[in-house]
Scaffold this active site. Structure first.
Site, short mmCIF file in Angstrom:
data_model
loop_
_atom_site.label_atom_id
_atom_site.label_comp_id
_atom_site.label_asym_id
_atom_site.label_seq_id
_atom_site.Cartn_x
_atom_site.Cartn_y
_atom_site.Cartn_z
N SER A 9 0.88 -1.16 -0.12
CA SER A 9 -0.03 0.01 -0.06
C SER A 9 0.72 1.36 0.08
O SER A 9 1.63 1.36 -1.00
CB SER A 9 -1.05 -0.11 1.29
OG SER A 9 -1.85 0.93 1.16
N ASP A 29 -5.56 -3.92 -2.32
CA ASP A 29 -4.73 -3.34 -1.17
C ASP A 29 -3.99 -4.59 -0.53
O ASP A 29 -4.56 -5.63 -0.19
CB ASP A 29 -5.20 -2.67 -0.16
CG ASP A 29 -4.21 -1.84 0.73
OD1 ASP A 29 -3.32 -2.43 0.88
OD2 ASP A 29 -4.72 -0.83 1.17
#
Length: 749
Positions: free
Chosen positions: A216, A375
């Site tokens: 991320s 993610d």
């Protein structure tokens, strides 16, 4: 402020300049009255503690911490070796033995000691509890052991007269035994800018691992860092203020209320709060169309990015130069940042290495086509197990800034070290850890029940992964709890002041961990430097003095120019059959010297070996006498016997030696073929090689009986085939009709 200052000092000074915050605490009436009640020693300790909190460089911070240890008597604790936290007797004994062998120049015994005794956590010397009793550093015997280890390596590579190949092989095996260190950067949205300060502090201290992973927001920082060389890093960090992290799209021409309505409308339609196009444009401006393989070839850093598949049936993936060499880094970063509900899931894109065309990753594979990712922090925020499997990583430096994780880790007893801690605080941490473990197990059990009842199984699986992950490492760098108060900045584009503030927090959180990282990774990094030095030395000396020897006398290879020729062979041409462009090198046409014959074809081994052996007694046919025959005709012939040539591979290029169309005398007959080349007599082959005498410097093994270790890092490889002195002259000519050089692994390494 000049950017000639160290990176962290420049950034922290810039932060104080922009925030109008003094570098030291301002005086106040309350502080003046408090100081009146203190003794001179206590007043000095208080002032040093205040200066330590506002230090702008690691050197300044470490100097203040050392003075505090002297004033508080903690330096005396470092000089006392006895402790139940580690095996101090083992470290004392090994340090004394290494120092004795080094001073007496007994390098063979010293090398044996290194190979058998060096491990990362020798005697539990990496125990985090050893770093809770002083402001900086730990027991002096640990520092002495690591300093002696570096002195030993310096003596081996500079003062010993050992064979460089032999020494390199031992050190490479020792490094594999110790393992690698990886830096793992977590997600955390704009809190991920905290990682910039961590990277700056590690880079200045020369403690930057080669393997770096990010998820991320950590993937953004890790990718930008890994696409720049070591020489470019200082200018990159000092110019961080000029970077525009336009991640979250807001129309500045509209009011905040209008932007809020747009986001609500998008969320109702698509299920996401933001559009990911600004994120894609920002990553393209930072990274371009570099792939994982291109970034590794440019910088030597191993970038890893974690992505989670949007499907419940797929496993999280770790993308790097091995698993996804042609994947574009910007697409991997965007996929790793696609937090559900915030950004839409995106596919991965790759670049064709031949045409440069960009297409969706796995577009030719039905299983991967139209596959989207989200993610990486959802399923695998810190891919510790995968890094261990792929890169021999056994030591993790973790930087955790996830808003739902780091406040809990601050109370965990596994993330201590670098700060003085009282006994009551340690007991409190232990109780908090047990309570959290209990509630975590109960939550996982509850989620399993809901999944079995088929209550949103996809959501339950993702939530379960949040509790099952490991969020800490051997050394864990955490921000201060005060950063929780900036939660409202998580989903906003960072301002310049916010960026500098996060960088300052990251650098200051790293400084207390520097001594831990130095001690945990000291031998590993020292071995890396020694191995690099030996490799450079071997390459330079080999290219100048000892070119690679082939099985015929005076037949050498010039690696740089790829010029392969024998001056005594009449008319040998070098021709390339691959796509790479190489110049055609021709040796002067000479008349064959008496007793010397041109290179003969090497047929593949078959059951008709004895028949070919008898055929060799008859005169060999002369080559084509047509001088107009083009070079392309040689490359189109199907077999080696028909082409009358020798083909072999060097790296990615396939080179072909062909005979010139000159008339040469036929091969003379000989009575007996050497038994060395009989493929069915391996026992006699070993016997003949053992009787052959001394071993040349090209051999992998040396005459030492203590360490018969190959010097090739990625697999053993007998290099004695390149030494012409190992074979009699009558066997030289016989070798041309044998599959002697037809081994695919000869040029592999």
């Amino acid at each position: 402020m000049s950017n000639t200052l160290p990176v962290t000092e420049f950034l922290l000074s810039k932060y104080y300049e922009l925030s109008n915050t003094p570098a030291t605490d301002s005086s106040s009436l309350f502080k003046w009255l408090y100081h009146k009640t203190l003794s001179r020693k206590q007043l000095l300790i208080s002032d040093l503690s205040s200066q330590k909190k506002h230090a702008i460089s690691y050197d300044q911070w470490n100097d203040i911490a050392s003075r505090l240890d002297d004033l508080t008597g903690l330096s005396e604790w470092k000089t006392i070796d006895e402790s139940s936290l580690y095996n101090y007797k083992l470290l004392q004994d090994l340090t004394i033995r290494m120092r004795h062998l080094r001073t007496t120049h007994d390098y063979h015994r010293l090398l044996y000691l290194i190979r058998t005794k060096w491990v990362r956590n020798l005697g539990n010397m990496n125990n985090v509890n050893l770093y809770r009793h002083s402001h900086t550093g730990t027991k002096q015997i640990i520092h002495d052991y690591l300093e002696e280890s570096q002195a030993v390596l310096t003596a081996l590579i500079h003062q010993s007269n050992m064979n460089d190949h032999y020494l390199l092989g031992i050190l490479q095996q020792t490094r594999r035994n110790i393992g690698r260190t990886a830096l793992v950067l977590s997600g955390g949205s704009t809190f991920g800018l905290f990682h910039i300060g961590v990277l700056a502090a590690l880079f200045e201290s020369d403690l930057m691992p080669k393997v770096i992973s990010g998820s991320s927001a950590g993937a953004i920082v890790a990718s930008i860092f890994c696409v720049h060389t070591t020489q470019e890093i200082p200018s990159l960090l000092t110019n961080v203020l000029n970077m525009e992290f336009n991640i979250f799209n807001d129309d500045n021409s509209k009011s905040p209320n209008e932007n809020l309505l747009i986001k609500i409308s998008r969320f109702c339609q698509n299920g996401t709060w933001f559009n990911n196009q600004p994120l894609i444009n920002t990553m393209l401006s930072f990274l371009g169309n570099l792939t994982f393989r291109e970034a590794y070839n440019k910088t030597g850093k191993i970038l890893n990015i974690t992505v989670s598949p949007a499907s419940i049936y797929e496993q999280p993936k770790l993308l790097n130069n091995l698993t996804a060499p042609n994947v574009l880094i910007w697409s991997a970063v965007c996929a790793s940042c696609s937090l559900p509900g915030v950004f839409p899931s995106t596919p991965l894109f790759e670049k064709d290495p031949h045409t440069g065309k960009i297409k969706e990753w796995g577009a030719t594979n039905l299983h991967l086509s139209n596959m989207k990712f989200m993610d990486g922090s959802v399923d695998n925020d810190m891919p510790i197990s995968r890094l261990s499997e792929m890169f021999n990583v056994d030591h993790i430096i973790a930087c955790q800034v996830n808003i739902h994780v780091f406040p809990l880790l601050k109370f965990s007893n596994t993330c201590v070290g670098g700060e003085i801690e009282k006994e009551i605080t340690a007991r409190f941490r232990n109780q908090v850890t047990k309570i959290f473990k209990f509630f975590s197990d109960e939550t996982i059990h509850f989620l399993d029940i809901l999944k079995e009842l088929e209550f949103h199984p996809y959501l339950m699986t993702k939530l379960k992964h949040l509790f099952l992950q490991q969020y800490s490492g051997n050394v864990t760098i955490l921000p201060d709890l005060s950063m929780v108060g900036q939660f409202h900045e998580v989903l906003k584009n960072p301002s310049q002041l916010f960026l500098l503030h996060q960088t300052t927090l990251g650098a200051r959180a790293t400084w207390p961990k520097i001594s831990m990282i130095q001690n945990n990774c000291g031998q590993e990094f020292a071995l890396d430097k020694a191995i690099t030095f030996l490799k450079e030395k071997i390459i330079i000396s080999s290219s100048i003095k000892n070119p690679l020897q082939f099985y015929q006398p005076r037949f050498s290879e010039q690696i740089k120019s790829l010029s392969i020729m024998d001056a005594d062979l009449p008319g040998v041409d070098l021709e390339e059959s691959s796509s790479n462009s190489l110049s055609i090198i021709k040796s002067p046409n000479k008349t064959a010297a008496p007793g010397r014959f041109p290179l003969q074809p090497l047929p593949s081994p078959s059951s008709t070996f004895n028949k070919r052996k008898m055929d060799m007694l008859s005169p060999s046919p002369s080559p084509s006498t047509s001088p107009q025959r083009s070079k392309s005709s040689f490359t189109q012939q199907g077999t080696r016997q028909k082409a009358n040539s020798l083909s072999f591979a060097i790296g990615a290029s396939s080179l072909r030696l062909k005979k010139s169309p000159l008339k040469v005398p036929s091969r003379p007959q000989f009575k007996k073929r050497s038994s060395y080349y009989n493929q069915n007599m391996s026992a006699e082959m070993r016997k003949n090689r053992k009787k052959s005498g001394t071993i040349s410097s090209y051999d992998v093994q040396t005459n030492s009986e203590d360490f018969p270790i190959p010097a090739i890092e990625n697999g053993s490889f007998d290099n004695t085939l390149f030494n012409p002195s190992r074979f009699p002259m009558d066997a030289m000519s016989a070798a041309t009709n044998d599959n002697f050089m037809n081994n695919s692994d000869i040029f592999q390494n």
